[in-house]
Design a protein around this motif. Structure first.
Motif, PDB file in Angstrom:
ATOM      1  N   ARG A 208       0.955  -1.227  -0.134  1.00 59.54           N
ATOM      2  CA  ARG A 208       0.001  -0.127   0.123  1.00 59.54           C
ATOM      3  C   ARG A 208       0.681   1.307   0.073  1.00 59.54           C
ATOM      4  O   ARG A 208       0.510   2.067  -0.677  1.00 59.54           O
ATOM      5  N   LEU A 209       2.220   1.275   0.697  1.00 58.22           N
ATOM      6  CA  LEU A 209       2.709   2.453   0.762  1.00 58.22           C
ATOM      7  C   LEU A 209       3.478   2.541  -0.563  1.00 58.22           C
ATOM      8  O   LEU A 209       3.722   3.755  -1.135  1.00 58.22           O
ATOM      9  N   GLY A 210       3.764   1.526  -1.363  1.00 58.88           N
ATOM     10  CA  GLY A 210       4.307   1.546  -2.771  1.00 58.88           C
ATOM     11  C   GLY A 210       3.247   2.298  -3.659  1.00 58.88           C
ATOM     12  O   GLY A 210       3.766   3.127  -4.326  1.00 58.88           O
ATOM     13  N   ALA A 211       2.059   2.161  -3.508  1.00 54.98           N
ATOM     14  CA  ALA A 211       1.150   2.437  -4.362  1.00 54.98           C
ATOM     15  C   ALA A 211       0.640   4.116  -3.901  1.00 54.98           C
ATOM     16  O   ALA A 211       0.715   4.780  -4.750  1.00 54.98           O
ATOM     17  N   LEU A 212       0.925   4.327  -2.500  1.00 56.51           N
ATOM     18  CA  LEU A 212       0.695   5.879  -2.250  1.00 56.51           C
ATOM     19  C   LEU A 212       2.117   6.616  -2.850  1.00 56.51           C
ATOM     20  O   LEU A 212       1.794   7.605  -3.354  1.00 56.51           O
ATOM     21  N   ALA A 213       3.099   5.951  -2.968  1.00 55.87           N
ATOM     22  CA  ALA A 213       4.590   6.866  -3.200  1.00 55.87           C
ATOM     23  C   ALA A 213       4.219   7.081  -4.922  1.00 55.87           C
ATOM     24  O   ALA A 213       4.469   8.104  -5.446  1.00 55.87           O
TER      25      ALA A 213
ATOM     26  N   ASP B 135       6.063  -4.079  -6.010  1.00 58.48           N
ATOM     27  CA  ASP B 135       4.667  -4.322  -6.656  1.00 58.48           C
ATOM     28  C   ASP B 135       3.703  -3.450  -6.539  1.00 58.48           C
ATOM     29  O   ASP B 135       2.928  -3.096  -7.426  1.00 58.48           O
ATOM     30  N   GLY B 136       3.483  -2.918  -5.332  1.00 57.01           N
ATOM     31  CA  GLY B 136       2.603  -1.813  -5.097  1.00 57.01           C
ATOM     32  C   GLY B 136       2.797  -0.393  -5.802  1.00 57.01           C
ATOM     33  O   GLY B 136       1.664  -0.117  -6.392  1.00 57.01           O
ATOM     34  N   TYR B 137       4.021  -0.188  -5.935  1.00 57.10           N
ATOM     35  CA  TYR B 137       4.378   0.943  -6.665  1.00 57.10           C
ATOM     36  C   TYR B 137       3.960   0.646  -8.258  1.00 57.10           C
ATOM     37  O   TYR B 137       3.413   1.472  -8.861  1.00 57.10           O
ATOM     38  N   GLY B 138       4.419  -0.612  -8.726  1.00 62.54           N
ATOM     39  CA  GLY B 138       4.278  -0.886 -10.155  1.00 62.54           C
ATOM     40  C   GLY B 138       2.711  -0.974 -10.518  1.00 62.54           C
ATOM     41  O   GLY B 138       2.399  -0.793 -11.771  1.00 62.54           O
ATOM     42  N   SER B 139       1.829  -1.275  -9.471  1.00 59.92           N
ATOM     43  CA  SER B 139       0.330  -1.314  -9.582  1.00 59.92           C
ATOM     44  C   SER B 139      -0.221   0.219 -10.049  1.00 59.92           C
ATOM     45  O   SER B 139      -1.153   0.102 -10.841  1.00 59.92           O
ATOM     46  N   VAL B 140       0.395   1.021  -9.876  1.00 65.39           N
ATOM     47  CA  VAL B 140       0.153   2.535 -10.157  1.00 65.39           C
ATOM     48  C   VAL B 140       0.909   3.274 -11.113  1.00 65.39           C
ATOM     49  O   VAL B 140       0.322   3.816 -12.019  1.00 65.39           O
ATOM     50  N   ARG B 141       2.124   2.943 -11.036  1.00 67.30           N
ATOM     51  CA  ARG B 141       3.077   3.618 -11.869  1.00 67.30           C
ATOM     52  C   ARG B 141       4.106   2.716 -12.301  1.00 67.30           C
ATOM     53  O   ARG B 141       4.962   2.267 -11.587  1.00 67.30           O
ATOM     54  N   PRO B 142       4.023   2.106 -13.662  1.00 67.11           N
ATOM     55  CA  PRO B 142       5.132   0.906 -13.993  1.00 67.11           C
ATOM     56  C   PRO B 142       6.590   1.444 -13.778  1.00 67.11           C
ATOM     57  O   PRO B 142       6.979   2.349 -13.890  1.00 67.11           O
ATOM     58  N   LEU B 143       7.201   0.316 -13.056  1.00 72.93           N
ATOM     59  CA  LEU B 143       8.632   0.330 -13.005  1.00 72.93           C
ATOM     60  C   LEU B 143       9.287  -0.388 -14.202  1.00 72.93           C
ATOM     61  O   LEU B 143       8.940  -1.441 -14.300  1.00 72.93           O
ATOM     62  N   GLY B 144      10.379   0.080 -14.825  1.00 70.26           N
ATOM     63  CA  GLY B 144      11.234  -0.681 -15.811  1.00 70.26           C
ATOM     64  C   GLY B 144      12.182  -1.495 -15.303  1.00 70.26           C
ATOM     65  O   GLY B 144      12.840  -1.372 -14.152  1.00 70.26           O
ATOM     66  N   ASP B 145      12.867  -2.566 -15.886  1.00 68.75           N
ATOM     67  CA  ASP B 145      13.770  -3.215 -15.428  1.00 68.75           C
ATOM     68  C   ASP B 145      15.113  -2.492 -15.046  1.00 68.75           C
ATOM     69  O   ASP B 145      15.844  -2.832 -13.956  1.00 68.75           O
ATOM     70  N   THR B 146      15.261  -1.453 -16.057  1.00 64.03           N
ATOM     71  CA  THR B 146      16.474  -0.639 -15.724  1.00 64.03           C
ATOM     72  C   THR B 146      16.235   0.106 -14.304  1.00 64.03           C
ATOM     73  O   THR B 146      17.408   0.388 -13.603  1.00 64.03           O
TER      74      THR B 146
END
Length: 325
Positions: free
Chosen positions: A125-130, A259-270
């Motif tokens: 949830r914190l990742g999604a908030l960030a 995973d939480g962050y990526g559910s809102v704003r995708p992260l790339g492998d880099t």
């Protein structure tokens, strides 16, 4: 240094600059800033912040409050900014030999999550908030005079880092100093390679540790934007992870945060591949903070722990870079 009594007098004098009748200010905490709880006659509760002397210029504090206000308007769970009677976002109060910036923000319902409640599920949830904060923040149009410090290559590794010169910490041994310098030199090249494109670099909170996140009926809210500024989004995630590095469930916490962050704003492998770089850099900021306060009991008590952590992350970063080459 101003005493609690002096700061309370400042807070009391400042209240007259806001609309309404307020009760006596009650000191809630006094660390970097002094935060007072104040209640208006209609029962509404606010936080009155008496800022530490010399940390932010007037322009920088005005910019912090502008950004918070725009995040609030965009639906991000942050404190509302309460302008003074004249419409200014903060006031300056001079009392005796003490002069400080003072602002008022809404008091958020909720409580810090604490150690027990901050497991892997919380970090999803914190990742999604960030991510929401970064996504909305990147869409805010900043005024021409917007000024905040930068957690960039200069702010982290330059001659005058935001939190101090970490390599000047007296408690470092010769071997520790050499390791940290080697990693810092590699980090300069790593940052240049990663770049500062808008999908990687922008306004960040910069201190989303447990103390600065409240939970209210299942919703997470970000408070304390004192260290907010321009920086890499991965630096934000590294800040969160550094605070959890020694947990038994660290690996799962890391996975859930990403995973939480990526559910809102995708992260790339880099992006993910550069996390060891930003973990190391985040660790050095705490050494810089201690270096500027080397005479304090806090520095004496925490130096060994932070040095050990920074050296572990430096070694891990260098090993990671070696594996990539």
């Amino acid at each position: 240094m101003a005493s609690d009594t002096d700061l309370t007098d400042l807070a009391r004098a400042a209240l007259g600059r806001w609309d309404g009748n307020f009760g006596a200010p009650e000191l809630f905490k006094n660390r970097e800033n002094a935060v007072f709880s104040v209640r208006r006659e209609d029962g509404a509760r606010f936080a009155l912040r008496v800022h530490r002397a010399g940390y932010h210029s007037d322009a920088a504090l005005r910019s912090e409050l502008y950004w918070m206000r725009e995040l609030d308007r965009a639906g991000i769970a942050v404190p509302s900014v309460v302008p003074a009677k004249d419409g200014s976002l903060f006031v300056r109060i001079d009392l005796a030999d003490t002069a400080r910036q003072v602002d008022m923000i809404g008091w958020l319902a909720g409580a810090p999550v604490g150690e027990a409640g901050s497991g892997p599920a919380y970090h999803h949830r914190l990742g999604a908030l960030a991510a929401r904060l970064h996504l909305r923040g990147s869409q805010i149009s900043l005024p021409a005079d917007f000024t905040r410090h930068s957690w960039d290559e200069e702010g982290l590794l330059g001659e005058r880092p935001v939190w101090g010169r970490f390599l000047d910490l007296p408690a470092l041994s010769a071997d520790q100093h050499a390791l940290l310098r080697e990693a810092a030199d590699a980090a300069k090249a790593g940052l240049a390679m990663y770049g500062k494109t808008p999908d990687r670099f922008g306004m960040i909170h910069a201190d989303l540790i447990r103390d600065n996140v409240l939970e209210n009926e299942g919703a997470l809210q970000a408070i304390d934007f004192d260290d907010s500024g321009f920086g890499w989004y991965m630096f934000e995630l590294a800040t969160i992870l550094c605070a959890n590095l020694d947990r038994a469930d660290y690996s799962e916490t890391r996975r859930q945060l990403l995973d939480g962050y990526g559910s809102v704003r995708p992260l790339g492998d880099t992006d993910v591949a550069h996390l060891p770089l930003f973990m190391f850099l985040r660790a050095t900021t705490y050494l810089g903070w201690l270096q500027t306060r080397a005479e304090t009991s806090t520095a004496r008590e925490k130096a060994a722990m932070h040095i050990d952590r920074a050296c572990r992350l430096a070694a891990a970063y260098l090993a990671h870079e070696g594996d990539r080459q």
